[in-house]
Design a protein around this motif. Structure first.
Motif, PDB file in Angstrom:
ATOM      1  N   LYS A  38       4.524  43.581  34.556  1.00  0.00           N
ATOM      2  CA  LYS A  38       3.782  44.801  34.878  1.00  0.00           C
ATOM      3  C   LYS A  38       4.342  45.991  34.100  1.00  0.00           C
ATOM      4  N   GLU A  39       5.658  46.028  33.953  1.00  0.00           N
ATOM      5  CA  GLU A  39       6.278  47.098  33.167  1.00  0.00           C
ATOM      6  C   GLU A  39       5.907  46.964  31.691  1.00  0.00           C
ATOM      7  N   ARG A  40       5.950  45.732  31.194  1.00  0.00           N
ATOM      8  CA  ARG A  40       5.571  45.519  29.799  1.00  0.00           C
ATOM      9  C   ARG A  40       4.112  45.887  29.561  1.00  0.00           C
ATOM     10  N   ALA A  41       3.264  45.622  30.568  1.00  0.00           N
ATOM     11  CA  ALA A  41       1.832  45.917  30.418  1.00  0.00           C
ATOM     12  C   ALA A  41       1.570  47.416  30.271  1.00  0.00           C
ATOM     13  N   LYS A  42       2.476  48.240  30.780  1.00  0.00           N
ATOM     14  CA  LYS A  42       2.297  49.688  30.637  1.00  0.00           C
ATOM     15  C   LYS A  42       2.363  50.111  29.176  1.00  0.00           C
ATOM     16  N   ALA A  43       3.033  49.302  28.352  1.00  0.00           N
ATOM     17  CA  ALA A  43       3.177  49.622  26.933  1.00  0.00           C
ATOM     18  C   ALA A  43       2.262  48.773  26.053  1.00  0.00           C
ATOM     19  N   MET A  44       1.224  48.189  26.652  1.00  0.00           N
ATOM     20  CA  MET A  44       0.298  47.382  25.857  1.00  0.00           C
ATOM     21  C   MET A  44      -0.385  48.245  24.794  1.00  0.00           C
ATOM     22  N   ALA A  45      -0.577  47.657  23.633  1.00  0.00           N
ATOM     23  CA  ALA A  45      -1.279  48.349  22.560  1.00  0.00           C
ATOM     24  C   ALA A  45      -2.327  47.429  21.966  1.00  0.00           C
TER      25      ALA A  45
END
Length: 615
Positions: A519-526
């Motif tokens: 979920k944390e990684r998804a905040k930085a999705m590009a």
């Protein structure tokens, strides 16, 4: 520019449609709900993520469970009700199971009246075949492509009635009425066109969720790409609750080899028509796994089981036709014990049991599918199969009679709703579930709208928030941002390894930690490119739902300290009567970043229905 001016500009430039009832999803449940709503006088639309006719309902190949008594006059709704409750290990909502058993025959007959071409008995009646967990042969079928015929019939009916269909359109948010609190009524839905990326608003006082399941959260699944938990997540974020998300059905027979068909479903009809399960030693192992609960009805020798196929009266059924959870666990045990096939499965053999003409006639889709896609001839060789993520029994909590959620104007039906199947679904009950409760949901939604004096208006601030969330992956992370495909891969691996068919406390705790990290990684999705034809962007939006639903599954699985139906805990190997009397309820937490879990008593079955289980 003032806030009011911005709102007016957004309102004027967005594509908008106005309906009484909007159905999200065009599978069997969505189509049947749309037909019922339209026939009740509501201005109705269907919005589907894929193309009309491509719904996952077509994968339900074996038949529609309904106690019509065409093969066995002794069959009736009471027996079907009992089988369904026992198959679900008594965790079903009794009222849903009752309505389902009572109304399924009429819904099947209705399909035939609308043009469905069922196989026939020698007397010209709708043919019915055997399936696991059903005492009598009660699955109305069209070869092994029943779901396809059902979709064909329903969509033809919907189009003939003039119901509007919006294809390749994904709903990302439900809209509440302006000026109301979080419990306020539904006022519509916000989404985007997959082809152009342009946003669209559907204003409607009633929305029916019919979006299917959650299978794409798992690495090996029979589910198609649309099954990303959209309805479950939309309902949660709107304020509704989910129940019993720990119960995920791993269909016992999905192909494990060749790679071209990995995860693809092998219909239960193969076993219903005589197929048997063997391990790498050539042993027909299911006789070693008959639970005490089913011993009185199940053959305990090959000779007895073989007689059943030839003369089904007065003989107990083969163990291959135990409920799906029992068969899947047995297969998993054989593989873990080192008696699996070279590619990590076991063998499903119908070639040595039935002649080629019989197989091609009874199982035409299975024969052609595997011959063309994998060069596997099921009339001449066994299949290598193993459990594959297939169905979720948990879902949106609904009223059993109307399919209404706790949010006014919001309904859920089909696989995205919960309660009907308890902890394990019997094969064939899915298609009749779609018909029975799709009909009820559509009628109830139309009745609700007809009683409104003033239609709720969608909150424009929520529309603008939906736009911002949708484009965040383009604007929020810049170069070096996380690829959504990498996140999905890691999520699927974690769910496969840690929240699979056999579960433990330590692995479930690890899965929750993994999901939080994802979920944390998804905040930085590009995502790169533009909104037109951009599958990376589509996946980024789907991941928001998959991560939330995966958390629900893992959290509920950790909480339920017993083994029941589709939920097996290695550290709590048996069912517990205390857990068998409660549902696990999940709601979005106050921060909107995760879910809270509470216990809720199971609805108490009336005494007159309890009498069916006294034996």
């Amino acid at each position: 520019m003032t806030g009011n001016e911005m709102s007016s500009e957004a309102e004027s430039r967005l594509e908008r449609h106005h309906y009484d009832v909007v159905i999200v999803g065009a599978g069997g449940a969505g189509l049947r709900a749309a037909i019922a709503a339209h026939e009740a006088g509501a201005h109705t639309a269907i919005v589907c993520k894929s193309l009309l006719g491509k719904a996952h309902t077509v994968m339900a190949e074996g038949g529609i469970a309904a106690a019509m008594g065409n093969r066995w006059p002794e069959d009736n709704w009471e027996v079907h009700f009992r089988d369904t409750m026992r198959g679900g290990k008594m965790l079903n909502n009794w009222r849903m199971a009752q309505l389902h058993a009572q109304e399924a025959p009429e819904r099947v007959q209705e399909l035939e009246d609308w043009g469905a071409l069922f196989d026939r008995t020698e007397d010209g009646l709708i043919s019915q075949r055997d399936f696991g967990g059903h005492k009598y042969a009660r699955l109305a079928h069209v070869g092994d492509r029943t779901g396809l015929e059902m979709i064909r019939t329903l969509q033809q009916r919907a189009v003939a009635l003039g119901i509007d269909v919006f294809m390749e359109c994904t709903i990302t948010d439900l809209l509440k009425a302006a000026g109301t609190d979080e419990e306020g009524p539904i006022a519509g839905a916000f989404g985007y066109w997959r082809e152009t990326g342009r946003f669209v608003v559907f204003e409607a006082p009633s929305v029916i969720l019919a979006t299917g399941g959650i299978g794409k959260a798992y690495k090996v699944t029979s589910n198609s790409w649309e099954y990303t938990g959209d309805g479950h997540a939309l309902a949660l974020r709107a304020g509704a609750s989910l129940i019993n998300m720990e119960f995920v059905q791993f269909h016992p027979t999905g192909m494990v080899w060749p790679p071209s068909v990995k995860g693809l479903l092998v219909t239960e009809s193969v076993r219903g028509d005589g197929g048997i399960l063997k391990n790498s030693e050539g042993k027909r192992f299911m006789f070693d796994y008959i639970p005490e609960f089913f011993k009185a009805e199940t053959a305990d020798s090959e000779e007895e089981a073989d007689r059943w196929y030839d003369d089904k009266k007065n003989n107990r059924r083969p163990p291959e036709l135990l409920p799906r959870d029992e068969v899947a666990r047995a297969i998993n045990s054989e593989i873990k014990a080192g008696r699996g096939t070279p590619h990590g499965g076991i063998y499903l053999d119908i070639a040595s049991r039935r002649d080629a003409d019989f197989i091609r006639k009874r199982l035409p889709s299975m024969y052609h599918q595997f011959k063309e896609l994998a060069d596997v001839d099921i009339t001449a060789e066994p299949m290598e199969i193993g459990p594959t993520c297939h169905y979720v029994m948990g879902g949106v909590e609904v009223d059993p009679d109307t399919e209404a959620t706790s949010i006014t104007g919001l309904y859920a039906v089909g696989e995205c709703s919960g309660g009907m199947h308890g902890s394990n679904r019997l094969g064939g009950n899915s298609l009749s579930d779609l018909l029975v409760f799709g009909s009820r949901a559509g009628a109830a939604a139309a009745a609700y709208v007809s009683g409104l004096d003033v239609l709720p208006k969608a909150d424009e601030h929520a529309v603008q928030a939906g736009e911002r969330r949708a484009v965040a992956a383009f604007t929020g992370s810049g170069e070096g941002g996380e690829n959504p495909y990498t996140i999905q891969h890691d999520l699927q691996q974690a769910m496969n390894d840690l929240v699979g068919i056999i579960r433990t406390s330590s692995e479930l705790e690890e899965s929750l930690s993994s999901i939080e990290a994802l979920k944390e990684r998804a905040k930085a999705m590009a995502v790169e490119g533009h909104r037109q034809y951009n599958p990376g962007w589509h996946l980024a939006l789907d991941l928001r739902n998959m991560l939330l639903v995966s958390e629900c599954i893992a959290k509920a699985a950790l909480e339920r300290q017993e083994s029941r139906g589709g939920h097996t805990r290695d550290d709590f190997p048996g069912p517990d009567p205390e857990w068998g009397a409660k549902n696990l309820v999940l709601r979005l937490n106050a921060a909107g970043t995760g879910v809270d879990l509470t216990h809720q008593p199971l609805p108490v079955m009336p005494d007159d229905l309890k009498s069916y289980f006294e034996e």
